[in-house]
Design a protein around this motif. Structure first.
Motif, PDB file in Angstrom:
ATOM      1  N   VAL A 104       7.956   9.323  10.983  1.00  0.00           N
ATOM      2  CA  VAL A 104       7.461  10.314  10.039  1.00  0.00           C
ATOM      3  C   VAL A 104       6.380   9.704   9.151  1.00  0.00           C
ATOM      4  CG1 VAL A 104       8.066  11.815   8.122  1.00  0.00           C
ATOM      5  CG2 VAL A 104       9.611  11.617  10.065  1.00  0.00           C
ATOM      6  N   ALA A 105       6.674   8.519   8.601  1.00  0.00           N
ATOM      7  CA  ALA A 105       5.695   7.901   7.705  1.00  0.00           C
ATOM      8  C   ALA A 105       4.382   7.635   8.440  1.00  0.00           C
ATOM      9  CB  ALA A 105       6.258   6.602   7.120  1.00  0.00           C
ATOM     10  N   ILE A 106       4.454   7.049   9.633  1.00  0.00           N
ATOM     11  CA  ILE A 106       3.188   6.724  10.301  1.00  0.00           C
ATOM     12  C   ILE A 106       2.469   7.987  10.765  1.00  0.00           C
ATOM     13  CG2 ILE A 106       3.877   4.404  10.996  1.00  0.00           C
ATOM     14  CD1 ILE A 106       4.199   5.502  13.825  1.00  0.00           C
ATOM     15  N   MET A 165       2.230   9.740   0.171  1.00  0.00           N
ATOM     16  CA  MET A 165       2.085   8.330   0.542  1.00  0.00           C
ATOM     17  C   MET A 165       3.129   7.474  -0.181  1.00  0.00           C
ATOM     18  SD  MET A 165      -0.142   7.950   2.870  1.00  0.00           S
ATOM     19  CE  MET A 165       0.516   9.469   3.500  1.00  0.00           C
ATOM     20  N   PHE A 210      -8.854  11.028  -0.987  1.00  0.00           N
ATOM     21  CA  PHE A 210      -9.851  11.346   0.033  1.00  0.00           C
ATOM     22  C   PHE A 210     -11.277  11.289  -0.490  1.00  0.00           C
ATOM     23  CE2 PHE A 210      -6.301  13.524   2.287  1.00  0.00           C
ATOM     24  CZ  PHE A 210      -6.385  12.758   3.438  1.00  0.00           C
ATOM     25  N   SER A 245       8.996   3.919  10.407  1.00  0.00           N
ATOM     26  CA  SER A 245       9.431   5.280  10.664  1.00  0.00           C
ATOM     27  C   SER A 245       8.305   6.137  11.221  1.00  0.00           C
ATOM     28  CB  SER A 245       9.971   5.896   9.389  1.00  0.00           C
ATOM     29  OG  SER A 245       9.001   6.691   8.776  1.00  0.00           O
ATOM     30  N   LEU A 252      11.388  13.439   3.982  1.00  0.00           N
ATOM     31  CA  LEU A 252       9.973  13.096   3.810  1.00  0.00           C
ATOM     32  C   LEU A 252       9.079  14.095   4.533  1.00  0.00           C
ATOM     33  CD1 LEU A 252       7.908  11.030   2.767  1.00  0.00           C
ATOM     34  CD2 LEU A 252       8.193   9.785   4.911  1.00  0.00           C
ATOM     35  N   ASN A 253       9.483  14.449   5.754  1.00  0.00           N
ATOM     36  CA  ASN A 253       8.649  15.376   6.513  1.00  0.00           C
ATOM     37  C   ASN A 253       8.599  16.747   5.837  1.00  0.00           C
ATOM     38  OD1 ASN A 253       6.982  15.890   8.762  1.00  0.00           O
ATOM     39  ND2 ASN A 253       8.630  17.088   9.675  1.00  0.00           N
ATOM     40  N   VAL A 270       6.018  15.536  14.560  1.00  0.00           N
ATOM     41  CA  VAL A 270       5.569  15.338  13.183  1.00  0.00           C
ATOM     42  C   VAL A 270       4.046  15.415  13.073  1.00  0.00           C
ATOM     43  CG1 VAL A 270       5.770  13.914  11.133  1.00  0.00           C
ATOM     44  CG2 VAL A 270       7.562  13.854  12.839  1.00  0.00           C
ATOM     45  N   TRP A 291      -3.702   1.347   3.923  1.00  0.00           N
ATOM     46  CA  TRP A 291      -4.214   2.600   3.362  1.00  0.00           C
ATOM     47  C   TRP A 291      -3.086   3.391   2.702  1.00  0.00           C
ATOM     48  CZ3 TRP A 291      -4.081   7.986   4.221  1.00  0.00           C
ATOM     49  CH2 TRP A 291      -5.151   8.672   3.632  1.00  0.00           C
ATOM     50  N   MET A 305      -3.460  11.895   7.938  1.00  0.00           N
ATOM     51  CA  MET A 305      -4.438  11.860   6.853  1.00  0.00           C
ATOM     52  C   MET A 305      -5.657  11.046   7.260  1.00  0.00           C
ATOM     53  SD  MET A 305      -2.367  11.679   3.313  1.00  0.00           S
ATOM     54  CE  MET A 305      -1.081  12.845   2.917  1.00  0.00           C
ATOM     55  N   LEU A 306      -5.409   9.922   7.970  1.00  0.00           N
ATOM     56  CA  LEU A 306      -6.538   9.107   8.432  1.00  0.00           C
ATOM     57  C   LEU A 306      -7.449   9.928   9.341  1.00  0.00           C
ATOM     58  CD1 LEU A 306      -4.758   5.720   9.284  1.00  0.00           C
ATOM     59  CD2 LEU A 306      -6.254   6.182   7.361  1.00  0.00           C
ATOM     60  N   GLN A 341      13.976  10.622   6.659  1.00  0.00           N
ATOM     61  CA  GLN A 341      12.920  11.069   7.573  1.00  0.00           C
ATOM     62  C   GLN A 341      12.734  12.584   7.484  1.00  0.00           C
ATOM     63  OE1 GLN A 341      11.229   8.720   8.785  1.00  0.00           O
ATOM     64  NE2 GLN A 341      12.709   7.111   8.345  1.00  0.00           N
ATOM     65  N   VAL A 373       2.508  10.876   9.268  1.00  0.00           N
ATOM     66  CA  VAL A 373       1.895  11.467   8.081  1.00  0.00           C
ATOM     67  C   VAL A 373       0.634  10.693   7.694  1.00  0.00           C
ATOM     68  CG1 VAL A 373       2.229  11.793   5.611  1.00  0.00           C
ATOM     69  CG2 VAL A 373       3.996  12.538   7.193  1.00  0.00           C
ATOM     70  N   VAL A 374       0.741   9.367   7.717  1.00  0.00           N
ATOM     71  CA  VAL A 374      -0.418   8.545   7.357  1.00  0.00           C
ATOM     72  C   VAL A 374      -1.566   8.756   8.345  1.00  0.00           C
ATOM     73  CG1 VAL A 374      -1.264   6.196   7.134  1.00  0.00           C
ATOM     74  CG2 VAL A 374       0.938   6.802   6.175  1.00  0.00           C
ATOM     75  N   TRP A 375      -1.262   8.686   9.640  1.00  0.00           N
ATOM     76  CA  TRP A 375      -2.315   8.851  10.633  1.00  0.00           C
ATOM     77  C   TRP A 375      -2.960  10.229  10.550  1.00  0.00           C
ATOM     78  CZ3 TRP A 375      -5.049   5.743  13.811  1.00  0.00           C
ATOM     79  CH2 TRP A 375      -4.583   4.442  14.003  1.00  0.00           C
ATOM     80  N   SER A 401       6.234   7.833   1.700  1.00  0.00           N
ATOM     81  CA  SER A 401       6.154   7.088   2.954  1.00  0.00           C
ATOM     82  C   SER A 401       6.398   5.605   2.709  1.00  0.00           C
ATOM     83  CB  SER A 401       4.781   7.280   3.597  1.00  0.00           C
ATOM     84  OG  SER A 401       4.541   8.648   3.821  1.00  0.00           O
ATOM     85  N   ASN A 460      15.268   5.147  11.039  1.00  0.00           N
ATOM     86  CA  ASN A 460      14.028   5.827  11.419  1.00  0.00           C
ATOM     87  C   ASN A 460      14.243   7.076  12.250  1.00  0.00           C
ATOM     88  OD1 ASN A 460      12.375   4.022  10.137  1.00  0.00           O
ATOM     89  ND2 ASN A 460      12.143   2.710  11.921  1.00  0.00           N
ATOM     90  N   SER A 514       9.975   5.015   2.282  1.00  0.00           N
ATOM     91  CA  SER A 514      10.755   5.129   3.515  1.00  0.00           C
ATOM     92  C   SER A 514      10.563   3.925   4.430  1.00  0.00           C
ATOM     93  CB  SER A 514      10.381   6.410   4.264  1.00  0.00           C
ATOM     94  OG  SER A 514       9.197   6.225   4.997  1.00  0.00           O
ATOM     95  N   VAL A 515       9.436   3.243   4.291  1.00  0.00           N
ATOM     96  CA  VAL A 515       9.164   2.100   5.171  1.00  0.00           C
ATOM     97  C   VAL A 515       9.652   0.794   4.550  1.00  0.00           C
ATOM     98  CG1 VAL A 515       7.282   0.729   6.159  1.00  0.00           C
ATOM     99  CG2 VAL A 515       7.217   3.203   6.326  1.00  0.00           C
TER     100      VAL A 515
END
Lengths: 298, 307
Positions: B133-135, A266, A65, B131, A251-252, B250, A52, B141-142, A248, B137-139, A269, A230, A272-273
């Motif tokens: 932060v990334a997860i 996104m 969305f 990371s 991004l936050n 986060v 996603w 939104m989910l 990190q 942020v994604v969650w 993100s 991370n 970053s991953v």
């Protein structure tokens, strides 16, 4: 162990239906298919947030969305990956994170494997007590002593510099522990033979033990790099200047500042991953093996 | 060591033992020292200082003032602290069994020779190394209340009155627990997989020949052989649960209200955000003692069962 056979009456031996592994009964085929289906569904569920994330990073902002979810972005907005560099300080964040990850990894691997040699291959009074102190700190959460640690590093004038994270992460007990577990599995005879040949302990470490510990070193390198990359809390506490932010933190802050720019968030993100995903896939074999060995013999 | 007995006596055994021992001690320490200096100043010493700070009142300016047990009396009457303690236990009470079950289940499923097993293992482990932060942020939104994919999915099954997840005081903690479990199960699965390698296949064969069903084999062969692993995993998982912080910072930042604020975050807030370092240290000591005592209790319980 013997319980199973002892406490029940002896039976005449009848080979169970599934005794011949080379030919499968219909039941087994069904079971196998069910297993694959189950595992595929589980994998899809586990990966879904990442899928996603990637899909959303290629959408326009309004499409993230939609109801129902649009699984294939149309149009595919590649420009998000260009825009993010202009909208955020991505370059600075990545540079800082790289400096820290590489520096911490180097220090952790060097001092960790060096100390592990002392703990594994040398014998001297107090060694085991000292190692116990190392292992014992694993049960002490970092969050419990982060305040005194912060005071020490501030007094040393290191807070709000990249050095703070460098020294904070570099001397952890984990590297020592992991390397020692591995060194313990290297036969003692090797170092003894080297000693008889007149090699100093330092040469034994450098010329015999380190070259033999490839998988453990790889695990430590990967894990340390990934952990530093991370890390969120350390940089959050120590790196106040925007110029020092890691990916990190950046991004936050980006996500809260531009909280309606869902697609761009996104994209950030994914960026970053991505390095971690690449490193992980490259070293995946070591990861899995190394964590298993590091985790168990403790 | 024992293998050496066959070797001819070496010269150095004839030397005075004390000198050799001193030399060995010296060299041993030179190996440990580069790491130990950092480890001592940044881990051991801070832990010792923590014990002092917990009995002081200090706002980072001026000197810390010794106040004895005052911080702990304050803790007893601090309703926020009570809630925070409750939240921490709440998280642990669900996160530990869920992760344990998921990790063991995955490990059992993936402990076999089959095509693609490496892929499935990689998938399960992947969330653990990405990371936070990334997860988070994604969650987040989910989990979005109105149009989030999770609520859309639940809506397909006819659920109405869907939870707002991270913006709801009742559902924020379950949301955090779900993400925490999703993230960590792969790591503990790996530990279980390693443990499963140590289960002797002959035992399984013997049990099978005796007519034990696969469930009986699991209960009577696999689980007992996995005991050391289960013990280790439980200890690590417990510590992980009690110190949870980044994910919550986060995802919800402890909110809404203080419905997801946990012990570690209270330490962080009192210390770094409110400069109440003495009180924060007292909270940190509570966290410290919870983790240590849980570990010790589990260790003793494991010892007793081993006998």
């Amino acid at each position: 162990m013997a319980l199973l056979t002892l406490d029940r009456p002896a039976k005449t031996f009848t080979p169970p239906a599934d005794f011949r592994p080379d030919r499968r009964t219909p039941g087994q085929v069904i079971a196998r298919v069910a297993l694959y289906v189950g595992l595929s569904v589980a994998s899809a569920a586990i990966l879904l947030p990442f899928v996603w994330m990637v899909i959303s990073s290629l959408k326009t902002n309004n499409q993230v969305f939609t109801v129902p979810i649009q699984w294939i972005p149309d149009p595919v907005v590649w420009s998000n990956y260009v825009d993010i560099w202009a909208t955020s300080n991505m370059t600075t964040w990545i540079r800082n994170t790289l400096i820290l990850s590489v520096g911490v990894t180097f220090l952790q691997v060097f001092t960790g494997s060096f100390a592990a040699y002392g703990f594994s291959k040398m014998r001297f009074p107090g060694r085991d007590v000292l190692f116990l102190a190392y292992v014992g700190t694993i049960a002490v959460p970092w969050q419990a002593y982060m305040i005194p640690q912060y005071i020490i590093l501030s007094r040393a004038g290191l807070s709000n510099t990249l050095w703070s994270i460098l020294v904070l992460q570099a001397f952890g007990a984990f590297g020592v522990f992991l390397m020692k577990q591995y060194y313990d599995s290297i036969p003692e005879e090797l170092s003894e033979a080297a000693r008889i040949d007149g090699l100093s302990e330092y040469s034994i470490w450098r010329r015999i033990v380190v070259p033999l510990s490839g998988p453990a070193l790889a695990t430590l390198v990967l894990l340390t790099f990934v952990n530093t990359w991370n890390d969120y809390l350390g940089p959050l506490i120590y790196l106040r200047d925007r110029d020092l932010w890691t990916i990190q933190i950046g991004l936050n802050s980006f996500a809260s500042q531009y909280n309606t720019e869902h697609a761009l968030i996104m994209t950030g993100s994914v960026i970053s991953v991505l390095p971690i995903a690449i490193i992980f896939l490259a070293g995946q074999r070591y990861f899995v093996q190394g964590i298993a060995t590091a985790g168990l013999k403790g | 060591m024992a293998t050496l007995s066959a070797a001819p006596p070496r010269r150095r055994t004839r030397r005075p033992g004390a000198r050799l021992r001193r030399r060995n001690t010296f060299i041993g320490w030179t190996f440990i020292l580069p790491n130990f200096i950092g480890f001592a100043t940044l881990t051991l010493v801070p832990v010792l200082i923590l014990f002092y700070l917990g009995f002081t009142s200090w706002n980072a300016f001026g000197a810390a003032e010794w106040v004895g047990l005052a911080n702990y009396e304050r803790l007893l009457n601090d309703r926020t602290f009570h809630r925070v303690l409750f939240n921490t236990l709440y998280y642990a009470a669900f996160h530990i069994p869920l992760t344990l079950g998921a990790a063991l289940g995955l490990a059992l499923l993936l402990n076999r020779k089959m095509r693609g097993v490496a892929f499935f293992r990689t998938v399960a482990f992947f969330p653990y190394i990405t990371s936070i932060v990334a997860i988070a942020v994604v969650w987040n939104m989910l989990f979005s209340a109105e149009t989030g994919p999770i609520n859309q999915f639940l809506g397909l099954f006819g659920f109405d009155d869907l939870p707002g997840w991270t913006v709801s005081t009742t559902w924020a903690m379950p949301a955090v627990i779900i993400v925490g479990t999703w993230r960590e199960m792969g790591y503990f699965m790996l530990l279980f997989l390693a443990g499963l390698q140590t289960v002797p296949t002959e035992l399984h064969e013997a049990a099978r020949v005796d007519g034990a069903s696969s469930w009986q084999r699991f209960l009577n062969v696999t689980l007992p052989c996995l005991r050391p692993t289960t013990f280790f995993v439980t200890v690590m998982l417990t510590i992980e649960s009690f110190k949870i912080l980044d994910l919550i910072l986060v995802m919800t930042n402890g909110g809404p209200g203080i419905s997801t604020t946990v012990l570690a975050q209270y330490v962080f807030r009192k210390g770094f955000q409110e400069n109440d370092f003495g009180y924060a240290s007292a909270v940190a000591l509570v966290l410290f003692f919870i983790c240590i005592s849980v570990t010790v209790v589990q260790f003793l319980a494991n010892k007793r069962r081993e006998r």
